[in-house]
Design a protein around this motif. Structure first.
Motif, short mmCIF file in Angstrom:
data_model
loop_
_atom_site.label_atom_id
_atom_site.label_comp_id
_atom_site.label_asym_id
_atom_site.label_seq_id
_atom_site.Cartn_x
_atom_site.Cartn_y
_atom_site.Cartn_z
N GLN A 94 0.81 -1.21 0.00
CA GLN A 94 0.00 0.00 0.00
C GLN A 94 0.85 1.26 0.00
OE1 GLN A 94 -2.90 -1.18 3.25
NE2 GLN A 94 -4.28 -0.48 1.65
N ARG A 206 -12.57 6.94 -6.61
CA ARG A 206 -11.61 5.86 -6.44
C ARG A 206 -10.26 6.40 -5.98
NH1 ARG A 206 -11.66 1.39 -9.49
NH2 ARG A 206 -9.81 0.85 -8.22
N TRP A 209 -10.44 7.50 -2.36
CA TRP A 209 -10.39 6.30 -1.53
C TRP A 209 -8.96 5.81 -1.37
CZ3 TRP A 209 -12.85 2.61 1.38
CH2 TRP A 209 -12.25 1.35 1.45
N LEU A 210 -8.27 5.65 -2.49
CA LEU A 210 -6.91 5.14 -2.47
C LEU A 210 -5.99 6.03 -1.64
CD1 LEU A 210 -6.17 3.88 -6.09
CD2 LEU A 210 -5.69 2.66 -3.98
N VAL A 213 -6.91 5.60 2.29
CA VAL A 213 -6.61 4.32 2.93
C VAL A 213 -5.13 3.97 2.85
CG1 VAL A 213 -8.95 3.42 2.62
CG2 VAL A 213 -7.21 2.92 0.90
N CYS A 214 -4.50 4.27 1.71
CA CYS A 214 -3.06 3.98 1.60
C CYS A 214 -2.24 4.91 2.48
CB CYS A 214 -2.62 4.07 0.14
SG CYS A 214 -3.23 2.74 -0.90
N GLY A 229 -12.79 -4.24 2.93
CA GLY A 229 -11.57 -4.73 2.32
C GLY A 229 -11.50 -6.24 2.37
N PRO A 234 -7.41 -2.95 3.52
CA PRO A 234 -8.61 -2.26 3.06
C PRO A 234 -8.70 -2.28 1.54
CG PRO A 234 -6.98 -0.68 3.79
CD PRO A 234 -6.48 -2.03 4.18
N GLY A 235 -9.92 -2.28 1.02
CA GLY A 235 -10.11 -2.28 -0.42
C GLY A 235 -9.77 -3.63 -1.03
N ASP A 240 -7.25 -1.84 -7.08
CA ASP A 240 -6.50 -0.61 -6.82
C ASP A 240 -5.21 -0.59 -7.64
OD1 ASP A 240 -8.46 0.11 -5.05
OD2 ASP A 240 -7.35 -0.55 -3.27
#
Length: 259
Positions: A94, A206, A209-210, A213-214, A229, A234-235, A240
């Motif tokens: 990630q 998207r 989100w990335l 969470v990353c 996730g 997650p996810g 991704d």
């Protein structure tokens, strides 16, 4: 084993396509940055941007170069992990994904717009980001007591701060999240020009989100495990990764386009 979201043959096929795209990115990067490459000789689009900017603390060509190196280096490292079954951990994947997205997003934000005026305005924003980070580093380094060789001299600080003040007069730096939000719109437009069909704003969601969470995972926070996730992270990492690889491919393609 890390659960990256492989549930069906279609998922395995998507992973194969994504790894092939990562290999293409690496090849394109090698073609652009060969042993004879000189930042001063970059294509006409980049040169015109650099010439239209004020004397900066950081040359925009260095920024774009560093962003492309980060984008390709991180996405290629993920490809190495997956192709060779190299043991790693979810947080490493990630963190690499985040850095690749930030690097390629910055390049697309500068080079992606069709109009030269917009490209120049976006480059100015990115330049303020990079320069602001440098000035913050200078502020910390000049207080060093036990590492004198790392402390910048007044001869370095004075002209660099003067250059930064000229930039800052054009507007304050903006954060990575805002740049990525703006970048997503540029990416959507570019992908639509290439024939991709997507709903307006879907890519932005998207990417938002990335980024969150990353970033949360890369900072060692616990909250990313509270959102949807797989068992590992997650996810859905495969989805991704496919998105970030597509963005990285677009960035290196734009960087090599001299129009």
């Amino acid at each position: 084993m890390i659960d990256i979201g492989l549930r069906s043959q279609a998922d395995h096929d998507e992973l194969t396509r994504t790894i092939q795209l990562i290999d293409t990115i690496e090849w394109l990067h090698g073609e652009l940055f060969d042993s004879n490459f000189d930042l001063a000789d970059w294509n006409g689009k980049v040169r015109s941007i650099a010439e239209g900017l004020p004397d900066p603390p950081v040359d925009i060509r260095h920024t774009l170069n560093a962003s492309l190196q980060a984008s390709q280096g991180c996405i290629s490292q993920i490809g190495i992990f997956l192709k060779n079954n190299v043991p790693t951990s979810p947080v490493v994947l990630q963190a690499l994904l985040r850095t690749s997205l930030l690097g390629s997003g910055r390049v697309i934000y500068v080079l992606g717009p069709e109009g030269p005026e917009t490209r120049l305005a976006n480059a100015n924003i990115v330049l303020r980001q990079d320069s602001n980070s440098l000035i913050k580093a200078y502020a910390a380094f000049e207080k060093f007591e036990y590492s004198p060789t790392l402390r910048p001299t007044p001869e370095v600080l004075a002209p660099q701060r003067a250059r930064f003040e000229t930039l800052r007069a054009q507007g304050p730096p903006i954060g990575e999240e805002k740049v990525l939000a703006a970048m997503s719109r540029v990416v959507e437009e570019a992908l639509k020009r290439k024939g991709y069909a997507m709903q307006d704003g879907s890519l932005g969601e998207r990417i938002t989100w990335l980024f969150h969470v990353c970033s949360g995972s890369a900072h060692g926070f616990g909250w990313p495990r509270l959102v949807p996730g797989t068992e590992s992270m997650p996810g859905v990492f495969l989805a991704d990764l496919s998105l970030v690889a597509a963005v990285a491919h677009l960035a290196i393609t734009m960087a090599g386009d001299g129009d």
